[in-house]
Write a protein that holds these residues in place. Structure first.
Motif, PDB file in Angstrom:
ATOM      1  N   VAL A 191      16.184  17.808  30.390  1.00 62.95           N
ATOM      2  CA  VAL A 191      14.972  17.199  29.825  1.00 62.95           C
ATOM      3  C   VAL A 191      13.833  17.278  30.834  1.00 62.95           C
ATOM      4  O   VAL A 191      12.711  17.675  30.497  1.00 62.95           O
ATOM      5  N   TRP A 192      14.106  16.905  32.068  1.00 69.32           N
ATOM      6  CA  TRP A 192      13.071  16.938  33.110  1.00 69.32           C
ATOM      7  C   TRP A 192      12.544  18.353  33.314  1.00 69.32           C
ATOM      8  O   TRP A 192      11.335  18.576  33.335  1.00 69.32           O
ATOM      9  N   SER A 193      13.430  19.326  33.469  1.00 65.90           N
ATOM     10  CA  SER A 193      13.016  20.712  33.699  1.00 65.90           C
ATOM     11  C   SER A 193      12.178  21.231  32.536  1.00 65.90           C
ATOM     12  O   SER A 193      11.190  21.959  32.743  1.00 65.90           O
ATOM     13  N   ASP A 194      12.546  20.848  31.325  1.00 60.72           N
ATOM     14  CA  ASP A 194      11.799  21.280  30.153  1.00 60.72           C
ATOM     15  C   ASP A 194      10.411  20.648  30.139  1.00 60.72           C
ATOM     16  O   ASP A 194       9.415  21.310  29.811  1.00 60.72           O
ATOM     17  N   LEU A 195      10.322  19.380  30.501  1.00 59.86           N
ATOM     18  CA  LEU A 195       9.016  18.726  30.575  1.00 59.86           C
ATOM     19  C   LEU A 195       8.124  19.392  31.615  1.00 59.86           C
ATOM     20  O   LEU A 195       6.927  19.600  31.381  1.00 59.86           O
ATOM     21  N   VAL A 196       8.696  19.720  32.760  1.00 63.90           N
ATOM     22  CA  VAL A 196       7.918  20.399  33.799  1.00 63.90           C
ATOM     23  C   VAL A 196       7.336  21.699  33.252  1.00 63.90           C
ATOM     24  O   VAL A 196       6.146  22.001  33.432  1.00 63.90           O
ATOM     25  N   GLU A 197       8.160  22.471  32.573  1.00 61.11           N
ATOM     26  CA  GLU A 197       7.705  23.759  32.039  1.00 61.11           C
ATOM     27  C   GLU A 197       6.661  23.569  30.941  1.00 61.11           C
ATOM     28  O   GLU A 197       5.592  24.204  30.959  1.00 61.11           O
ATOM     29  N   LEU A 198       6.947  22.690  29.970  1.00 65.35           N
ATOM     30  CA  LEU A 198       6.045  22.502  28.836  1.00 65.35           C
ATOM     31  C   LEU A 198       4.703  21.929  29.273  1.00 65.35           C
ATOM     32  O   LEU A 198       3.647  22.380  28.808  1.00 65.35           O
ATOM     33  N   MET A 199       4.734  20.931  30.162  1.00 70.53           N
ATOM     34  CA  MET A 199       3.488  20.296  30.565  1.00 70.53           C
ATOM     35  C   MET A 199       2.645  21.213  31.436  1.00 70.53           C
ATOM     36  O   MET A 199       1.414  21.199  31.349  1.00 70.53           O
ATOM     37  N   ASN A 200       3.277  22.043  32.248  1.00 66.59           N
ATOM     38  CA  ASN A 200       2.519  23.019  33.019  1.00 66.59           C
ATOM     39  C   ASN A 200       1.881  24.058  32.109  1.00 66.59           C
ATOM     40  O   ASN A 200       0.755  24.504  32.355  1.00 66.59           O
ATOM     41  N   GLN A 201       2.584  24.440  31.063  1.00 68.45           N
ATOM     42  CA  GLN A 201       1.981  25.341  30.082  1.00 68.45           C
ATOM     43  C   GLN A 201       0.753  24.688  29.455  1.00 68.45           C
ATOM     44  O   GLN A 201      -0.272  25.346  29.230  1.00 68.45           O
ATOM     45  N   GLY A 202       0.860  23.366  29.185  1.00 70.47           N
ATOM     46  CA  GLY A 202      -0.268  22.641  28.610  1.00 70.47           C
ATOM     47  C   GLY A 202      -1.468  22.599  29.530  1.00 70.47           C
ATOM     48  O   GLY A 202      -2.615  22.684  29.079  1.00 70.47           O
ATOM     49  N   VAL A 203      -1.229  22.486  30.829  1.00 73.76           N
ATOM     50  CA  VAL A 203      -2.329  22.491  31.791  1.00 73.76           C
ATOM     51  C   VAL A 203      -3.066  23.825  31.728  1.00 73.76           C
ATOM     52  O   VAL A 203      -4.308  23.879  31.734  1.00 73.76           O
ATOM     53  N   HIS A 204      -2.340  24.914  31.647  1.00 73.20           N
ATOM     54  CA  HIS A 204      -2.960  26.238  31.670  1.00 73.20           C
ATOM     55  C   HIS A 204      -3.639  26.594  30.346  1.00 73.20           C
ATOM     56  O   HIS A 204      -4.696  27.221  30.339  1.00 73.20           O
ATOM     57  N   SER A 205      -3.039  26.166  29.228  1.00 72.96           N
ATOM     58  CA  SER A 205      -3.569  26.561  27.917  1.00 72.96           C
ATOM     59  C   SER A 205      -4.530  25.544  27.320  1.00 72.96           C
ATOM     60  O   SER A 205      -5.349  25.892  26.459  1.00 72.96           O
ATOM     61  N   GLY A 206      -4.403  24.278  27.734  1.00 73.10           N
ATOM     62  CA  GLY A 206      -5.245  23.234  27.155  1.00 73.10           C
ATOM     63  C   GLY A 206      -4.757  22.723  25.823  1.00 73.10           C
ATOM     64  O   GLY A 206      -5.475  21.998  25.129  1.00 73.10           O
ATOM     65  N   ARG A 207      -3.546  23.055  25.441  1.00 75.93           N
ATOM     66  CA  ARG A 207      -2.957  22.561  24.193  1.00 75.93           C
ATOM     67  C   ARG A 207      -1.454  22.439  24.370  1.00 75.93           C
ATOM     68  O   ARG A 207      -0.887  22.960  25.344  1.00 75.93           O
ATOM     69  N   ILE A 208      -0.824  21.742  23.446  1.00 71.73           N
ATOM     70  CA  ILE A 208       0.619  21.537  23.541  1.00 71.73           C
ATOM     71  C   ILE A 208       1.324  22.488  22.586  1.00 71.73           C
ATOM     72  O   ILE A 208       1.219  22.359  21.368  1.00 71.73           O
ATOM     73  N   ASP A 209       2.028  23.456  23.136  1.00 70.70           N
ATOM     74  CA  ASP A 209       2.859  24.386  22.367  1.00 70.70           C
ATOM     75  C   ASP A 209       4.297  24.218  22.833  1.00 70.70           C
ATOM     76  O   ASP A 209       4.579  24.369  24.025  1.00 70.70           O
ATOM     77  N   THR A 210       5.198  23.953  21.908  1.00 72.66           N
ATOM     78  CA  THR A 210       6.589  23.716  22.293  1.00 72.66           C
ATOM     79  C   THR A 210       7.572  24.611  21.561  1.00 72.66           C
ATOM     80  O   THR A 210       8.763  24.593  21.857  1.00 72.66           O
ATOM     81  N   VAL A 211       7.108  25.404  20.613  1.00 68.76           N
ATOM     82  CA  VAL A 211       7.988  26.236  19.792  1.00 68.76           C
ATOM     83  C   VAL A 211       8.389  27.489  20.568  1.00 68.76           C
ATOM     84  O   VAL A 211       7.545  28.171  21.154  1.00 68.76           O
ATOM     85  N   ARG A 212       9.667  27.770  20.579  1.00 75.95           N
ATOM     86  CA  ARG A 212      10.173  28.949  21.279  1.00 75.95           C
ATOM     87  C   ARG A 212       9.750  30.224  20.540  1.00 75.95           C
ATOM     88  O   ARG A 212       9.463  30.191  19.332  1.00 75.95           O
ATOM     89  N   PRO A 213       9.717  31.357  21.246  1.00 70.97           N
ATOM     90  CA  PRO A 213       9.208  32.594  20.645  1.00 70.97           C
ATOM     91  C   PRO A 213       9.851  32.957  19.308  1.00 70.97           C
ATOM     92  O   PRO A 213       9.162  33.431  18.391  1.00 70.97           O
ATOM     93  N   GLN A 214      11.151  32.739  19.162  1.00 67.35           N
ATOM     94  CA  GLN A 214      11.827  33.131  17.921  1.00 67.35           C
ATOM     95  C   GLN A 214      11.444  32.276  16.717  1.00 67.35           C
ATOM     96  O   GLN A 214      11.783  32.624  15.581  1.00 67.35           O
ATOM     97  N   HIS A 215      10.734  31.164  16.960  1.00 64.16           N
ATOM     98  CA  HIS A 215      10.333  30.288  15.859  1.00 64.16           C
ATOM     99  C   HIS A 215       8.822  30.287  15.645  1.00 64.16           C
ATOM    100  O   HIS A 215       8.308  29.473  14.879  1.00 64.16           O
ATOM    101  N   GLU A 216       8.113  31.204  16.298  1.00 60.49           N
ATOM    102  CA  GLU A 216       6.666  31.293  16.126  1.00 60.49           C
ATOM    103  C   GLU A 216       6.336  31.793  14.712  1.00 60.49           C
ATOM    104  O   GLU A 216       7.129  32.514  14.090  1.00 60.49           O
ATOM    105  N   PRO A 217       5.147  31.443  14.190  1.00 57.69           N
ATOM    106  CA  PRO A 217       4.763  31.848  12.830  1.00 57.69           C
ATOM    107  C   PRO A 217       4.835  33.354  12.602  1.00 57.69           C
ATOM    108  O   PRO A 217       5.300  33.808  11.544  1.00 57.69           O
ATOM    109  N   GLU A 218       4.398  34.136  13.586  1.00 55.27           N
ATOM    110  CA  GLU A 218       4.388  35.590  13.388  1.00 55.27           C
ATOM    111  C   GLU A 218       5.788  36.193  13.341  1.00 55.27           C
ATOM    112  O   GLU A 218       5.980  37.309  12.851  1.00 55.27           O
ATOM    113  N   VAL A 219       6.781  35.440  13.840  1.00 61.36           N
ATOM    114  CA  VAL A 219       8.165  35.913  13.795  1.00 61.36           C
ATOM    115  C   VAL A 219       8.851  35.473  12.510  1.00 61.36           C
ATOM    116  O   VAL A 219       9.547  36.250  11.860  1.00 61.36           O
ATOM    117  N   THR A 220       8.638  34.220  12.129  1.00 60.90           N
ATOM    118  CA  THR A 220       9.334  33.662  10.959  1.00 60.90           C
ATOM    119  C   THR A 220       8.584  33.876   9.653  1.00 60.90           C
ATOM    120  O   THR A 220       9.152  33.724   8.583  1.00 60.90           O
TER     121      THR A 220
END
Length: 268
Positions: A191-220
């Motif tokens: 849980v901690w490692s995932d939060l570190v990764e997700l929240m750092n992504q949020g810092v760089h992108s300015g939004r919260i994205d949590t869906v893994r690549p295989q579940h993205e709209p363009e894939v599904t």
């Protein structure tokens, strides 16, 4: 209420624009006039974020502590600035930009000792290099309180809010009502490692994205999410909609005054 990644983005922005230079500080609204007068014309040394707290440091015992709360916002503009509009609690003006703060829960000038006292009450922040997840684990592992409530407790974990709470529990397959002491150290580390990764992504992108690549709209082939919060998520604000992984309806409940979202199948 803004989550931790937003405060870290603000800290980086303000540090980049103002640190090392003299700035003008005032309080057009009048509620921060005394504090502003003590730092007006001073050099802003650095800007830090700890969880949902923002700290503008102007030297020993002169730190502006801001907590945005539910309604606080910063507005950034290039100079020259227009006359303040609305209830501007604090205005910072540098060589190229100005920043207006409106509606914060806190905007106060505090001492170094008061900063230390504030930080001592906060749990580790996944976005800080000096964070120690063991501190959070020590509290989690002894608690009968649900993991969903514990992740929102800033004394346990600083910075995570309702979106990250819902999403990290889904991604790690944790039922939100699981007592903290039943989580297990290995699961907590995930849980901690995932939060570190997700929240750092949020810092760089300015939004919260949590869906893994295989579940993205363009894939599904599903439609992209349409929501004022932005970002692709699994369960947050998707009550009654099919889970993106198993198609079971996403459930919702209220916990400590906040909406809780989860998939009864993936998080069973």
């Amino acid at each position: 209420m803004p989550e931790g990644h937003t405060l870290h983005r603000l800290a980086r922005l303000h540090h980049r624009r103002y640190a090392g230079s003299q700035v003008r500080v005032c309080s057009p609204q009048g509620r921060f006039t005394a504090g502003a007068s003590l730092i007006d014309g001073s050099v802003l040394e650095r800007v830090d974020a700890h969880g949902k707290h923002l700290l503008h440091s102007f030297g020993p015992d002169r730190v502006v502590h801001v907590h945005l709360g539910l309604y606080g916002t910063f507005t950034e503009s290039p100079v020259p600035l227009e006359e303040p509009r609305g209830k501007v609690r604090m205005r910072i003006v540098g060589a190229t930009h100005g920043t207006d703060l409106r509606g914060p829960n806190a905007c106060e000038l505090i001492t170094d000792d008061e900063v230390a006292a504030l930080l001592s009450k906060l749990g580790p922040d996944p976005l800080r290099a000096d964070a120690d997840p063991e501190r959070a684990w020590q509290r989690l592992s002894r608690s009968r309180t649900s993991i969903a409530a514990l992740l929102m407790d800033q004394k346990v974990l600083a910075g995570a809010g309702n979106v990250y709470r819902a999403e990290v529990l889904f991604r790690q397959g944790v039922a939100p009502h699981t007592p903290g002491r039943e989580l297990g150290r290995e699961r907590w580390q995930l849980v901690w490692s995932d939060l570190v990764e997700l929240m750092n992504q949020g810092v760089h992108s300015g939004r919260i994205d949590t869906v893994r690549p295989q579940h993205e709209p363009e894939v599904t082939g599903r439609a992209p999410r349409q929501d004022r919060h932005g970002g692709e998520v699994y369960v947050y604000r998707r009550a009654g909609q099919p889970c993106l992984v198993c198609a079971a309806p996403v459930l919702t409940d209220e916990l400590a005054g906040r909406k809780l979202y989860w998939c009864p199948s993936c998080q069973g």
